[in-house]
Design a protein around this motif. Structure first.
Motif, PDB file in Angstrom:
ATOM      1  N   ALA A  71       0.846  -1.426   0.683  1.00  0.00           N
ATOM      2  CA  ALA A  71      -0.315  -0.196  -0.099  1.00  0.00           C
ATOM      3  C   ALA A  71       0.681   1.250   0.423  1.00  0.00           C
ATOM      4  N   ILE A  72       2.120   1.458   0.937  1.00  0.00           N
ATOM      5  CA  ILE A  72       2.982   2.279   0.835  1.00  0.00           C
ATOM      6  C   ILE A  72       3.400   2.367  -0.641  1.00  0.00           C
ATOM      7  N   ILE A  73       4.100   1.881  -1.759  1.00  0.00           N
ATOM      8  CA  ILE A  73       4.499   1.465  -2.792  1.00  0.00           C
ATOM      9  C   ILE A  73       3.622   1.604  -3.889  1.00  0.00           C
ATOM     10  N   ALA A  74       1.913   1.453  -3.599  1.00  0.00           N
ATOM     11  CA  ALA A  74       1.747   2.006  -4.114  1.00  0.00           C
ATOM     12  C   ALA A  74       0.842   3.882  -4.057  1.00  0.00           C
ATOM     13  N   GLU A  75       1.176   4.122  -2.858  1.00  0.00           N
ATOM     14  CA  GLU A  75       0.787   5.872  -2.566  1.00  0.00           C
ATOM     15  C   GLU A  75       2.184   6.694  -2.902  1.00  0.00           C
ATOM     16  N   VAL A  76       3.116   6.035  -2.870  1.00  0.00           N
ATOM     17  CA  VAL A  76       4.288   6.846  -3.876  1.00  0.00           C
ATOM     18  C   VAL A  76       4.493   6.515  -4.946  1.00  0.00           C
ATOM     19  N   ALA A  98      18.002  11.328 -11.668  1.00  0.00           N
ATOM     20  CA  ALA A  98      18.097  10.880 -13.039  1.00  0.00           C
ATOM     21  C   ALA A  98      16.696  10.660 -13.248  1.00  0.00           C
ATOM     22  N   GLY A  99      16.267  11.226 -11.706  1.00  0.00           N
ATOM     23  CA  GLY A  99      14.412  10.858 -12.324  1.00  0.00           C
ATOM     24  C   GLY A  99      13.631  10.024 -11.991  1.00  0.00           C
ATOM     25  N   PHE A 100      14.422   8.444 -12.012  1.00  0.00           N
ATOM     26  CA  PHE A 100      14.054   7.376 -11.888  1.00  0.00           C
ATOM     27  C   PHE A 100      12.598   6.789 -10.812  1.00  0.00           C
ATOM     28  N   PRO A 101      11.616   6.430 -11.537  1.00  0.00           N
ATOM     29  CA  PRO A 101      10.375   6.971 -10.414  1.00  0.00           C
ATOM     30  C   PRO A 101      11.051   6.080  -9.030  1.00  0.00           C
ATOM     31  N   THR A 102      10.542   6.691  -8.361  1.00  0.00           N
ATOM     32  CA  THR A 102      10.667   6.203  -6.774  1.00  0.00           C
ATOM     33  C   THR A 102       9.795   4.854  -6.032  1.00  0.00           C
ATOM     34  N   GLY A 103       8.633   5.109  -6.431  1.00  0.00           N
ATOM     35  CA  GLY A 103       8.049   4.245  -6.365  1.00  0.00           C
ATOM     36  C   GLY A 103       8.149   2.392  -7.098  1.00  0.00           C
ATOM     37  N   LEU A 104       8.444   2.731  -8.430  1.00  0.00           N
ATOM     38  CA  LEU A 104       8.785   1.673  -8.681  1.00  0.00           C
ATOM     39  C   LEU A 104      10.441   1.034  -8.103  1.00  0.00           C
ATOM     40  N   LYS A 105      11.774   2.019  -7.963  1.00  0.00           N
ATOM     41  CA  LYS A 105      12.755   1.379  -7.269  1.00  0.00           C
ATOM     42  C   LYS A 105      12.652   0.563  -5.660  1.00  0.00           C
ATOM     43  N   ALA A 141       8.088   0.512   4.768  1.00  0.00           N
ATOM     44  CA  ALA A 141       8.226  -0.699   2.927  1.00  0.00           C
ATOM     45  C   ALA A 141       9.405  -1.434   2.555  1.00  0.00           C
ATOM     46  N   MET A 142      10.310  -1.419   2.956  1.00  0.00           N
ATOM     47  CA  MET A 142      11.102  -2.600   1.991  1.00  0.00           C
ATOM     48  C   MET A 142      11.465  -3.945   3.253  1.00  0.00           C
ATOM     49  N   GLY A 143      11.059  -2.874   4.768  1.00  0.00           N
ATOM     50  CA  GLY A 143      11.854  -4.275   5.436  1.00  0.00           C
ATOM     51  C   GLY A 143      13.053  -4.310   5.877  1.00  0.00           C
ATOM     52  N   VAL A 144      13.855  -2.711   6.095  1.00  0.00           N
ATOM     53  CA  VAL A 144      15.257  -2.532   6.454  1.00  0.00           C
ATOM     54  C   VAL A 144      14.678  -2.428   7.862  1.00  0.00           C
ATOM     55  N   LYS A 145      15.996  -2.508   8.627  1.00  0.00           N
ATOM     56  CA  LYS A 145      16.747  -2.042   9.813  1.00  0.00           C
ATOM     57  C   LYS A 145      17.845  -0.876   9.468  1.00  0.00           C
ATOM     58  N   THR A 146      18.744  -0.668   8.565  1.00  0.00           N
ATOM     59  CA  THR A 146      19.201  -0.791   8.922  1.00  0.00           C
ATOM     60  C   THR A 146      19.820   1.049   7.779  1.00  0.00           C
ATOM     61  N   GLY A 181      -1.885  11.988   0.682  1.00  0.00           N
ATOM     62  CA  GLY A 181      -1.955  10.982  -0.235  1.00  0.00           C
ATOM     63  C   GLY A 181      -1.402  11.086  -1.073  1.00  0.00           C
ATOM     64  N   GLY A 182      -0.662  10.175  -2.336  1.00  0.00           N
ATOM     65  CA  GLY A 182      -0.102  10.494  -3.476  1.00  0.00           C
ATOM     66  C   GLY A 182      -0.839  11.337  -4.546  1.00  0.00           C
ATOM     67  N   LYS A 183      -1.791  11.225  -4.760  1.00  0.00           N
ATOM     68  CA  LYS A 183      -2.513  11.482  -5.830  1.00  0.00           C
ATOM     69  C   LYS A 183      -2.429  13.467  -5.989  1.00  0.00           C
TER      70      LYS A 183
END
Lengths: 423, 159
Positions: free
Chosen positions: A42-47, A58-65, A114-119, A224-226
């Motif tokens: 849901a977070i990634i979808a919002e981004v 570089a302008g790469f879409p963040t949610g996709l990354k 959102a990415m399961g990262v601790k550090t 909200g992303g929108k």
């Protein structure tokens, strides 16, 4: 003008404190994520819906990354913030670090969730020690208040963030060079693939995002992303910080919606200095092709508009040059920079940047030869796209841009052994 | 030998990285040495290498790769002047000319009394405050004019 989003604490005398950040609704987005147990999807979808694209250049879409990070990976994963802001003309991230460090911390905590990262690590440009100290203090403050560490806000979520200081190497702004640098090595970019999402810091899955990108996250989650997307224009969602430097009366960082006319931004920066005439603009940091002022005056500050004009939005660093600027001298300085900063790993860049500098240098110093301009262009073709990282392209693009629009000035230098502007 | 103070600072940095990744603290360790001594000698690199359990050559690779490390003695107050595009457009050439005249030294040099050193730097990421220099890589001074430079030099001279 709307209220600022990224610099929303700027009206306080001490905009960087946790106390003041909380007063403007700070850490509410993180609280929402944890309290509502939002799913990473849901977070990634919002981004993705926000249209946020990497603000480093570089302008790469963040949610996709973010979606590239492996989900069920057992073991450590990392989130790295790229605050190694060294692209000449760019100094927007410095203001986020100095004035709103907690917004970055909150954005990183949400990204980590959102990415399961601790550090996480935040790699800060070496020359801005005061910003590094500000970040160190903010992390300590956040740790004590329970926004970093174990059981954040009382929920079953753990994330800690550490600052790592660079020490003078432009190439470390390249994400894999930056990872090498955190590992305690010289900053030489790595071959890709493997991409950092599969083999990153210490060989673990890693996502690297720019400071401004991550600082945009709390707004996207709380509003909200929108809503974020709608602030900007098609393909360029949201607001952005633009650093306007060079020949303007009031240089500074300006937070404006994507798609704002360049003309408006120039006015915000007080217009061209001393009533001079606008000559040229580098719209997105020194690596992006230069554009004549009259072209820029019809463009808007978004990815598509600048690209239509023949350059790129890059980091959003707008370098303004007035009619007194010698374009040969300007390019000479830029070419020296890339020559100085090439890490030396790839032959086309290591040797090519030296050639570019020496040729522009001799033209500037009245020793140019008739064939030099074609030689420069042929060198560019042999550098760009032939190296491990984009520093080679970054060295070639300015040369191509300057020669495309100001070739006659270079020819004048070669023929008359002196400067057209000064004559 | 690394001083107790430096060791304490390095230990704090080591806490940021996984236990088996001590090398990650090398950049900070070299910075602490330079903060204390003004520059980094071969012996210091050997000390850092021993402390972090890494080859001396790997420490040298780092020290020689990043521009802000001084690998030879510099001044008590070393000024690094940015001359990149935004600073150039805003008059960094005058900044450099003024400093050179006032201090009587060029880039890479130190005044005979060892008080001031001068270096040329690349983009410091503070371009809206051009022209600028840093003092000992710590303090950034921007929007420089000849008067402002004189004032800064006078204050440093007293220290």
């Amino acid at each position: 003008m709307n209220a600022p989003i990224l610099l929303n604490t700027s009206h306080f005398e001490q905009p960087w404190t946790l106390e003041n950040y909380l007063k403007v609704g700070g850490y509410q987005a993180l609280r929402k994520v944890l309290a509502e147990k939002m799913s990473p999807d849901a977070i990634i979808a919002e981004v993705k819906a926000s249209g946020l694209r990497g603000r480093g250049g570089a302008g790469f879409p963040t949610g996709l990354k973010w979606s590239f990070m492996p989900r069920n990976y057992e073991g450590e994963k990392y989130l790295v913030c790229n605050s190694d802001e060294g692209e000449p003309g760019t100094c927007k991230d410095r203001d986020i670090l100095r004035y709103n460090p907690h917004m970055l911390i909150e954005g990183m905590a949400i990204a980590a969730y959102a990415m399961g990262v601790k550090t996480g690590y935040n790699y800060v440009h070496g020359e801005i020690f005061e910003a590094y100290e500000r970040m160190e203090a903010a992390c300590e403050e956040a740790r004590k208040a329970g926004y970093l560490g174990k059981n954040i806000l009382g929920f079953d979520f753990e994330f800690d963030l550490h600052n790592h200081m660079g020490y003078g190497a432009y190439v470390c702004g390249e994400e894999t060079a930056l990872l090498e640098s955190i590992e305690g090595k010289k900053g030489q970019p790595r071959f890709k693939p493997p991409f950092p999402a599969s083999f990153g810091l210490y060989g673990k899955p890693t996502t690297i995002n720019n400071t401004e990108t991550l600082a945009s996250i709390p707004y996207i989650i709380s509003q909200g992303g929108k809503k974020f997307a709608d602030l900007g224009v098609l393909n360029s969602g949201g607001i952005k910080l633009f650093s306007v430097s060079g020949h303007v009366n009031n240089p500074g960082n300006f937070e404006v919606p994507m798609g704002t006319p360049f003309k408006t931004l120039l006015e915000m920066a007080g217009g061209v200095r001393n009533g001079h005439k606008l000559k040229a603009v580098i719209p997105g940091g020194s690596s992006m092709p230069v554009l004549p002022g009259e072209i820029m005056m019809d463009l808007n500050m978004d990815y598509d508009s600048i690209q239509k004009g023949g350059s790129y939005l890059g980091s959003g660093a707008v370098i303004v040059m007035d009619e007194t600027t010698c374009m040969v001298r300007a390019l000479e300085r830029l070419s020296y920079f890339y020559f100085e900063e090439s890490c030396g790993q790839c032959t086309p860049c290591r040797e090519g940047t030296g050639w570019l500098y020496r040729i522009v240098h001799r033209i500037e110093n009245g020793e140019g030869r008739a064939e030099d301009l074609d030689l420069l262009l042929s060198l560019c073709e042999n550098i760009a796209g032939r190296t491990i990282c984009a520093l080679g392209d970054a060295a070639a693009w300015p040369v191509q841009g300057f020669l495309k629009h100001y070739r006659s000035e270079f020819e004048y230098h070669i023929e008359h052994k002196r400067c057209l502007v000064k004559d | 030998m690394l001083s107790d103070q430096i060791q304490t600072k390095i230990n704090r940095e080591l806490g940021k990285y996984p236990a088996e990744q001590k090398q990650s603290a090398v950049m900070a360790a070299l910075r602490f040495v330079q903060d204390e001594k003004g520059w980094i000698a071969d012996e210091d690199m050997a000390d850092v290498a021993a402390y972090l359990g890494m080859p001396q050559m790997a420490v040298f690779e780092v020290a020689s790769f990043y521009h802000m490390y001084n690998l030879k003695p510099m001044g008590k107050h070393t000024l690094t002047v940015c001359t990149n595009i935004s600073c150039m457009l805003c008059g960094s050439a005058e900044t450099v000319a003024h400093l050179t005249k006032r201090l009587g030294i060029g880039f890479g040099e130190v005044t005979p009394d060892g008080k001031f050193g001068l270096r040329e730097g690349e983009c410091m990421g503070a371009c809206v405050d051009a022209p600028m220099f840093t003092i000992n890589n710590k303090k950034l001074c921007g929007r420089l004019t000849s008067e402002k430079i004189d004032q800064i030099l006078a204050e440093l001279d007293k220290q």
